[in-house]
Design a protein around this motif. Structure first.
Motif, PDB file in Angstrom:
ATOM      1  N   ILE A  28      11.341  88.207  69.107  1.00 62.36           N
ATOM      2  CA  ILE A  28      11.672  89.611  69.384  1.00 62.36           C
ATOM      3  C   ILE A  28      12.091  89.792  70.839  1.00 62.36           C
ATOM      4  N   LEU A  29      11.402  89.122  71.756  1.00 67.65           N
ATOM      5  CA  LEU A  29      11.713  89.242  73.181  1.00 67.65           C
ATOM      6  C   LEU A  29      12.911  88.398  73.603  1.00 67.65           C
ATOM      7  N   GLY A  30      13.372  87.537  72.717  1.00 70.06           N
ATOM      8  CA  GLY A  30      14.532  86.709  73.022  1.00 70.06           C
ATOM      9  C   GLY A  30      14.224  85.543  73.950  1.00 70.06           C
ATOM     10  N   PHE A  31      12.970  85.130  73.998  1.00 69.68           N
ATOM     11  CA  PHE A  31      12.567  83.996  74.834  1.00 69.68           C
ATOM     12  C   PHE A  31      13.040  82.724  74.157  1.00 69.68           C
ATOM     13  N   GLU A  32      13.851  81.936  74.838  1.00 69.76           N
ATOM     14  CA  GLU A  32      14.538  80.804  74.219  1.00 69.76           C
ATOM     15  C   GLU A  32      13.782  79.482  74.259  1.00 69.76           C
ATOM     16  N   HIS A  33      12.812  79.330  75.115  1.00 75.59           N
ATOM     17  CA  HIS A  33      12.149  78.038  75.288  1.00 75.59           C
ATOM     18  C   HIS A  33      11.078  77.811  74.219  1.00 75.59           C
ATOM     19  N   GLU A  34      10.916  76.566  73.822  1.00 73.12           N
ATOM     20  CA  GLU A  34       9.890  76.221  72.846  1.00 73.12           C
ATOM     21  C   GLU A  34       8.513  76.226  73.517  1.00 73.12           C
ATOM     22  N   LEU A  35       7.534  76.755  72.814  1.00 68.30           N
ATOM     23  CA  LEU A  35       6.184  76.885  73.354  1.00 68.30           C
ATOM     24  C   LEU A  35       5.172  75.976  72.665  1.00 68.30           C
ATOM     25  N   GLY A  36       5.605  75.189  71.709  1.00 73.17           N
ATOM     26  CA  GLY A  36       4.682  74.418  70.877  1.00 73.17           C
ATOM     27  C   GLY A  36       3.725  73.544  71.644  1.00 73.17           C
ATOM     28  N   HIS A  37       4.214  72.824  72.642  1.00 72.84           N
ATOM     29  CA  HIS A  37       3.328  71.928  73.382  1.00 72.84           C
ATOM     30  C   HIS A  37       2.305  72.694  74.208  1.00 72.84           C
ATOM     31  N   VAL A  38       2.684  73.824  74.762  1.00 70.27           N
ATOM     32  CA  VAL A  38       1.760  74.649  75.549  1.00 70.27           C
ATOM     33  C   VAL A  38       0.698  75.261  74.639  1.00 70.27           C
ATOM     34  N   VAL A  39       1.126  75.773  73.494  1.00 70.38           N
ATOM     35  CA  VAL A  39       0.193  76.375  72.535  1.00 70.38           C
ATOM     36  C   VAL A  39      -0.768  75.320  72.000  1.00 70.38           C
ATOM     37  N   ALA A  40      -0.268  74.134  71.670  1.00 72.30           N
ATOM     38  CA  ALA A  40      -1.133  73.060  71.159  1.00 72.30           C
ATOM     39  C   ALA A  40      -2.169  72.664  72.202  1.00 72.30           C
ATOM     40  N   ILE A  94       5.179  69.079  68.443  1.00 75.96           N
ATOM     41  CA  ILE A  94       3.851  68.734  68.956  1.00 75.96           C
ATOM     42  C   ILE A  94       2.802  69.662  68.356  1.00 75.96           C
ATOM     43  N   LEU A  95       3.114  70.945  68.287  1.00 73.41           N
ATOM     44  CA  LEU A  95       2.178  71.914  67.711  1.00 73.41           C
ATOM     45  C   LEU A  95       1.914  71.605  66.243  1.00 73.41           C
ATOM     46  N   LEU A  96       2.949  71.335  65.497  1.00 81.10           N
ATOM     47  CA  LEU A  96       2.782  71.019  64.079  1.00 81.10           C
ATOM     48  C   LEU A  96       1.972  69.742  63.881  1.00 81.10           C
ATOM     49  N   LEU A  97       2.245  68.740  64.689  1.00 78.27           N
ATOM     50  CA  LEU A  97       1.494  67.483  64.600  1.00 78.27           C
ATOM     51  C   LEU A  97       0.030  67.692  64.997  1.00 78.27           C
ATOM     52  N   TRP A 139      -9.645  70.022  50.181  1.00 74.24           N
ATOM     53  CA  TRP A 139      -8.292  69.954  49.596  1.00 74.24           C
ATOM     54  C   TRP A 139      -7.332  70.831  50.384  1.00 74.24           C
ATOM     55  N   PHE A 140      -7.788  72.039  50.740  1.00 70.42           N
ATOM     56  CA  PHE A 140      -6.958  72.942  51.550  1.00 70.42           C
ATOM     57  C   PHE A 140      -6.587  72.274  52.872  1.00 70.42           C
ATOM     58  N   LEU A 141      -7.589  71.694  53.556  1.00 71.06           N
ATOM     59  CA  LEU A 141      -7.328  71.045  54.840  1.00 71.06           C
ATOM     60  C   LEU A 141      -6.389  69.856  54.684  1.00 71.06           C
ATOM     61  N   LEU A 142      -6.592  69.048  53.669  1.00 68.17           N
ATOM     62  CA  LEU A 142      -5.752  67.870  53.456  1.00 68.17           C
ATOM     63  C   LEU A 142      -4.309  68.259  53.162  1.00 68.17           C
ATOM     64  N   ILE A 143      -4.116  69.202  52.258  1.00 66.74           N
ATOM     65  CA  ILE A 143      -2.749  69.608  51.884  1.00 66.74           C
ATOM     66  C   ILE A 143      -2.060  70.311  53.046  1.00 66.74           C
ATOM     67  N   SER A 144      -2.756  71.248  53.688  1.00 70.11           N
ATOM     68  CA  SER A 144      -2.173  71.963  54.827  1.00 70.11           C
ATOM     69  C   SER A 144      -1.893  71.010  55.982  1.00 70.11           C
ATOM     70  N   GLY A 145      -2.875  70.155  56.295  1.00 66.73           N
ATOM     71  CA  GLY A 145      -2.699  69.218  57.401  1.00 66.73           C
ATOM     72  C   GLY A 145      -1.550  68.262  57.164  1.00 66.73           C
ATOM     73  N   SER A 146      -1.459  67.733  55.963  1.00 64.39           N
ATOM     74  CA  SER A 146      -0.359  66.817  55.628  1.00 64.39           C
ATOM     75  C   SER A 146       0.988  67.529  55.724  1.00 64.39           C
ATOM     76  N   THR A 147       1.029  68.781  55.285  1.00 65.79           N
ATOM     77  CA  THR A 147       2.270  69.565  55.359  1.00 65.79           C
ATOM     78  C   THR A 147       2.686  69.786  56.809  1.00 65.79           C
ATOM     79  N   PHE A 148       1.718  70.113  57.674  1.00 71.83           N
ATOM     80  CA  PHE A 148       2.028  70.306  59.098  1.00 71.83           C
ATOM     81  C   PHE A 148       2.518  69.000  59.735  1.00 71.83           C
TER      82      PHE A 148
END
Length: 181
Positions: free
Chosen positions: A19-31, A121-124, A160-169
């Protein structure tokens, strides 16, 4: 519950970024932020005596005094006698998680520059944490929670939830990094 909060936080963070139009990826900082905050939170759990592990004869086992959730559970399930002042020796799963999270934070710091897509990085991280938690659930004492007895084969419903969700991420993180252009 914490997984839902985490997914909601990340979703709104990335929605706000868009929404704010911030272009940089934040995944590594959030992780990195989540790993450190969760590690500190787990130290609080260890000191409070909540989120405890199952009984163990291991040298790593710890006990809790009267008034803590572990002592209460062991007393009311007749695992200890009424005048016993400490709980059974239990796995310090909060400490196991703290170590995992601090090691993961170190790995994020060390290897973040090698990723083309910082959001990978965040997904991993999320996937690896969920899979780690799935294994921790084998030694976590959840006998006082009704849904912990919902088993489907070798795993509980939550595992099962953790395994399926974790594997998907993890798979999503790998594909995101692999398909970098």
């Amino acid at each position: 519950s914490i997984v839902g909060v985490l997914i909601g936080f990340i979703g709104f963070l990335f929605l706000g970024r868009r929404i704010l139009g911030f272009e940089h990826e934040l995944g590594h900082v959030v992780a990195l932020f989540i790993a450190i905050v969760f590690a500190i939170g787990r130290i609080g759990c260890l000191l409070n005596g909540c989120c405890f592990g199952s009984p163990t004869d291991s040298l790593l086992g710890i006990t809790y005094p009267v008034g803590t959730p572990a002592h209460w559970l062991h007393l009311f399930t007749d695992s200890i006698i009424a005048n016993q002042l400490i709980s059974l020796s239990i796995h310090p799963i909060q400490l196991y998680e703290t170590i995992f999270l601090f090691v993961t934070a170190g790995l994020i710091i060390k290897f973040a520059h090698k990723f083309n897509r910082k959001n990978a990085i965040l997904l991993l991280f999320l996937g690896s944490y969920m899979i780690f938690r799935m294994f921790i659930e084998f030694i976590r004492d959840m006998s006082n929670v009704w849904w912990s007895s919902l088993d489907f084969g070798p795993l509980s419903l939550f595992q099962w939830f953790l395994l399926i969700s974790g594997s998907t991420f993890v798979l999503s993180g790998i594909l995101l990094e692999k398909n970098y252009r």
